[in-house]
Design a protein around this motif. Structure first.
Motif, PDB file in Angstrom:
ATOM      1  N   VAL A  81      48.405  32.220  50.083  1.00  0.00           N
ATOM      2  CA  VAL A  81      47.070  32.405  49.846  1.00  0.00           C
ATOM      3  C   VAL A  81      47.058  34.060  48.927  1.00  0.00           C
ATOM      4  O   VAL A  81      47.910  34.696  49.475  1.00  0.00           O
ATOM      5  N   MET A  82      46.152  34.076  48.223  1.00  0.00           N
ATOM      6  CA  MET A  82      45.927  35.482  47.407  1.00  0.00           C
ATOM      7  C   MET A  82      44.531  35.623  47.595  1.00  0.00           C
ATOM      8  O   MET A  82      43.635  34.517  47.153  1.00  0.00           O
ATOM      9  N   ASP A  83      44.240  36.773  47.978  1.00  0.00           N
ATOM     10  CA  ASP A  83      42.746  37.275  47.743  1.00  0.00           C
ATOM     11  C   ASP A  83      42.697  38.759  47.311  1.00  0.00           C
ATOM     12  O   ASP A  83      43.149  39.770  48.077  1.00  0.00           O
ATOM     13  N   TYR A  84      42.533  38.852  46.206  1.00  0.00           N
ATOM     14  CA  TYR A  84      42.487  40.311  45.529  1.00  0.00           C
ATOM     15  C   TYR A  84      41.276  40.516  44.731  1.00  0.00           C
ATOM     16  O   TYR A  84      40.696  39.980  44.201  1.00  0.00           O
ATOM     17  N   GLN A  85      40.830  41.948  45.142  1.00  0.00           N
ATOM     18  CA  GLN A  85      39.540  42.315  44.368  1.00  0.00           C
ATOM     19  C   GLN A  85      39.761  43.792  44.134  1.00  0.00           C
ATOM     20  O   GLN A  85      40.333  44.629  45.047  1.00  0.00           O
ATOM     21  N   LYS A  86      39.487  44.248  42.959  1.00  0.00           N
ATOM     22  CA  LYS A  86      39.574  45.659  42.568  1.00  0.00           C
ATOM     23  C   LYS A  86      38.295  46.108  41.774  1.00  0.00           C
ATOM     24  O   LYS A  86      37.606  45.586  41.068  1.00  0.00           O
ATOM     25  N   SER A  87      37.768  46.972  42.694  1.00  0.00           N
ATOM     26  CA  SER A  87      36.339  47.625  42.053  1.00  0.00           C
ATOM     27  C   SER A  87      36.745  48.901  41.061  1.00  0.00           C
ATOM     28  O   SER A  87      37.810  49.561  41.289  1.00  0.00           O
ATOM     29  N   GLY A  95      39.155  40.283  39.951  1.00  0.00           N
ATOM     30  CA  GLY A  95      39.867  39.910  41.197  1.00  0.00           C
ATOM     31  C   GLY A  95      40.466  38.450  40.835  1.00  0.00           C
ATOM     32  O   GLY A  95      40.047  37.989  39.979  1.00  0.00           O
ATOM     33  N   CYS A  96      41.023  38.072  41.961  1.00  0.00           N
ATOM     34  CA  CYS A  96      41.621  36.459  41.932  1.00  0.00           C
ATOM     35  C   CYS A  96      41.516  36.123  43.219  1.00  0.00           C
ATOM     36  O   CYS A  96      41.835  36.923  44.452  1.00  0.00           O
ATOM     37  N   TYR A  97      41.622  34.802  43.568  1.00  0.00           N
ATOM     38  CA  TYR A  97      41.886  33.976  44.540  1.00  0.00           C
ATOM     39  C   TYR A  97      42.496  32.880  44.446  1.00  0.00           C
ATOM     40  O   TYR A  97      42.543  32.071  43.387  1.00  0.00           O
ATOM     41  N   TYR A  98      43.684  32.446  45.581  1.00  0.00           N
ATOM     42  CA  TYR A  98      44.161  31.099  45.193  1.00  0.00           C
ATOM     43  C   TYR A  98      44.854  30.811  46.369  1.00  0.00           C
ATOM     44  O   TYR A  98      45.080  31.481  47.433  1.00  0.00           O
ATOM     45  N   ALA A  99      44.868  29.588  46.717  1.00  0.00           N
ATOM     46  CA  ALA A  99      45.552  28.898  47.647  1.00  0.00           C
ATOM     47  C   ALA A  99      46.382  27.954  47.190  1.00  0.00           C
ATOM     48  O   ALA A  99      46.195  27.010  46.135  1.00  0.00           O
ATOM     49  N   GLN A 117      41.217  30.966  41.430  1.00  0.00           N
ATOM     50  CA  GLN A 117      40.033  31.532  40.430  1.00  0.00           C
ATOM     51  C   GLN A 117      40.419  33.043  40.209  1.00  0.00           C
ATOM     52  O   GLN A 117      40.794  33.884  41.066  1.00  0.00           O
ATOM     53  N   THR A 118      40.275  33.189  38.733  1.00  0.00           N
ATOM     54  CA  THR A 118      40.124  34.565  38.312  1.00  0.00           C
ATOM     55  C   THR A 118      38.610  34.974  38.012  1.00  0.00           C
ATOM     56  O   THR A 118      37.822  34.022  37.437  1.00  0.00           O
ATOM     57  N   PHE A 119      38.361  36.484  38.114  1.00  0.00           N
ATOM     58  CA  PHE A 119      36.900  36.483  37.804  1.00  0.00           C
ATOM     59  C   PHE A 119      36.847  38.171  37.417  1.00  0.00           C
ATOM     60  O   PHE A 119      37.328  39.070  38.015  1.00  0.00           O
ATOM     61  N   PHE A 120      35.728  38.321  37.046  1.00  0.00           N
ATOM     62  CA  PHE A 120      34.991  39.590  36.551  1.00  0.00           C
ATOM     63  C   PHE A 120      33.687  39.757  36.931  1.00  0.00           C
ATOM     64  O   PHE A 120      32.875  38.606  36.570  1.00  0.00           O
TER      65      PHE A 120
END
Length: 184
Positions: A81-87, A95-99, A117-120
């Protein structure tokens, strides 16, 4: 060695725990349930901003998965799992999330299930962009089952439970299935 049914129960039971506690909790679960297993390993790999986003981009857009196999040789079942957010200044966030689940099919072949998902986002303008994808192995390549370009499927701010996707990741076929499992 652990039957898939028991692995799913294990993943469901630990999904509300913090990621960094998994390496302690999962062996306890296996021991309490008297589940025979071998070579359990848990790794937490801190990644920088560019590494996290590059890895998510690779998983979400690449048709091949061989790069993932290099460091996982000999592993029959693998979960990540990945849960990454950078302000950033000005209320922006990236950031991004994945399983991810990898299951050995024998003879050096693997089956992958990936939801990511990747996002802005921009807090002040309420602007959000994202790329979401559900991917599965078909033959020797990763194929997209469902995706969304532009509007993020998972929230770009708040809590998304990526562990909640792992117990039944094979059954997730739509954006709505993923959102319902990861956000409660």
């Amino acid at each position: 060695m652990v039957p898939q049914k028991d692995l799913n129960v294990m993943l469901a039971s630990v999904q509300n725990c913090l990621y960094h506690k998994m390496s302690e909790i999962i062996p306890l679960f296996l021991k309490q349930r008297y589940l025979e297993n071998s070579n359990f390993a848990s790794i937490e790999i801190p990644l920088g901003k560019h590494e996290a986003m590059d890895w998510a981009g690779y998983l979400l857009h690449s048709g091949i998965y061989k790069e993932m196999d290099g460091s996982l040789e000999g592993v029959d079942i693998y979960y990540a799992v990945m849960d990454y957010q950078k302000s950033f200044a000005g209320g922006r966030c990236k950031g991004c999330y994945y399983a991810l689940k990898r299951l050995s099919l024998g003879n050096g072949n693997y089956h992958y299930n990936l939801i990511g998902q990747t996002f802005f986002s921009d807090l002040y303008t309420c602007e959000e962009h994202g790329y979401f994808s559900i991917r599965k192995t078909k033959g020797n390549a990763l194929h997209t089952v469902d995706s969304s370009v532009s509007a993020p499927v998972f929230p770009t701010f708040g809590c998304v439970n990526m562990l909640a996707l792992l117990p039944n990741i094979e059954d997730v076929q739509t954006k709505e299935d993923a959102r319902n499992a990861a956000i409660k």
